[in-house]
Design an enzyme around this catalytic site. Structure first.
Site, PDB file in Angstrom:
ATOM      1  NE  ARG A 103     -47.026   7.340  58.195  1.00  0.00           N
ATOM      2  CZ  ARG A 103     -45.996   6.814  58.836  1.00  0.00           C
ATOM      3  NH1 ARG A 103     -46.163   5.908  59.772  1.00  0.00           N
ATOM      4  NH2 ARG A 103     -44.770   7.208  58.562  1.00  0.00           N
ATOM      5  CE  LYS A 138     -35.103  11.568  34.683  1.00  0.00           C
ATOM      6  NZ  LYS A 138     -33.976  10.680  34.308  1.00  0.00           N
ATOM      7  CE  LYS A 170     -33.559  16.284  28.042  1.00  0.00           C
ATOM      8  NZ  LYS A 170     -34.146  15.564  29.201  1.00  0.00           N
ATOM      9  CD  GLU A 199     -30.161  15.595  26.335  1.00  0.00           C
ATOM     10  OE1 GLU A 199     -30.452  15.292  27.492  1.00  0.00           O
ATOM     11  OE2 GLU A 199     -30.823  15.260  25.330  1.00  0.00           O
ATOM     12  CG  ASP A 220     -28.035  12.322  27.865  1.00  0.00           C
ATOM     13  OD1 ASP A 220     -28.060  12.110  29.097  1.00  0.00           O
ATOM     14  OD2 ASP A 220     -28.811  11.771  27.068  1.00  0.00           O
TER      15      ASP A 220
END
Length: 290
Positions: A103, A138, A170, A199, A220
């Site tokens: 597994r 992420k 940012k 950004e 962005d």
């Protein structure tokens, strides 16, 4: 088939991932595997859908942690595109170890193959445009290096690894510093040798970032018309395309080709590592089908 040396991954990172995962799964011992006679047996790893193979170092490490003498013969290389029904590898080792590692080894393979497969689709969508596909931070907790490795296996490129290897200004950083120029001055004073990404959310901010100078500018959530104007500005005098433009935010596979066609240099996509749907794999005891 060839090994995995063309894709760098620290062995210590693999070992740490595997140790944590096996401890989580096995705990004080596999009480079900203990019921089995512990003789030598064979097994095979089957891929049940089209995929890009990724995760061999973790798969191998899982099985070798429980049976150092296990023999694993890979029939495919890391990064190979395979079709449903492909036998990826065969194994020979102790029966208890094979089922105990099953597994955990599959969890690594199915997750990393998923990231590599999705990345490969995005890379194919921009083929020939010169635009590169980047990941983001992420990632699944504890699997940052593993998933970023999988992005490279799928043909993509890595953004910053963490908060320590690139300065990324940012909206909140710029606001707190009092503007882009002030934020850039502070970044250069503190971390002069690190890449600097800024950004921006407007064309005026874009000009300010280009004037200040940086490694890359991230535009962005620009709409298509504003994005094309940003490319025009960045490639016109006095900037002359010296600073690459990155697109991020609200990027999907269907619209990716059009974004690349506007002339941006890179597109960063959180979904490569965040929206993971595991590849369907199984490890079966016995010889592979003829």
């Amino acid at each position: 088939m060839s090994g995995t040396d063309r894709f760098d991954i620290p062995r210590a990172a693999v070992a740490a991932n595997v140790a944590a995962a096996l401890a989580e799964d096995i705990g004080s011992g596999d009480v079900t595997a203990a019921l089995l006679p512990d003789h030598d047996d064979v097994a095979y790893l089957l891929c049940k859908e089209d995929a890009v193979v990724c995760g061999r170092p973790w798969f191998d490490a899982c099985h070798r942690a429980l049976d150092p003498e296990v023999r694993i013969e890979w029939r495919v290389a890391e990064g190979d595109h395979v079709t449903a029904g492909t036998v990826l590898a065969t194994l020979e080792g102790r029966a208890r170890a094979l089922v105990s590692a099953e597994r955990t080894s599959l969890n690594f393979m199915q997750t990393l193959s998923a990231t590599a497969t999705v990345t490969a689709r995005h890379v194919a969508a921009v083929a020939g445009t010169g635009t590169r596909i980047l990941d983001t931070r992420k990632t699944l907790p504890g699997l940052r290096l593993a998933q970023k490795y999988a992005v490279r296996v799928g043909g993509g490129h890595n953004h910053r690894i963490g908060l320590y290897d690139t300065v990324m200004l940012k909206e909140n950083h710029v606001r707190a510093a009092g503007g882009i120029a002030a934020a850039v001055d502070a970044a250069r004073a503190q971390s002069p040798d690190l890449p600097l990404v800024i950004e921006v959310e407007t064309l005026d901010e874009l000009r300010a970032a280009l004037d200040a100078g940086c490694t890359r500018v991230l535009i962005d959530d620009f709409d298509a018309a504003t994005r094309r104007e940003a490319v025009r500005i960045a490639h016109a005098a006095p900037y002359d395309g010296r600073i690459p433009l990155e697109v991020s935010g609200s990027v999907d596979l269907d619209g990716l080709r059009a974004i690349a066609g506007d002339g941006v240099d890179v597109v960063s996509i959180g979904g490569l590592t965040k929206h993971v749907r595991a590849i369907d794999l199984s490890l079966k005891l016995g010889p592979p089908p003829a």
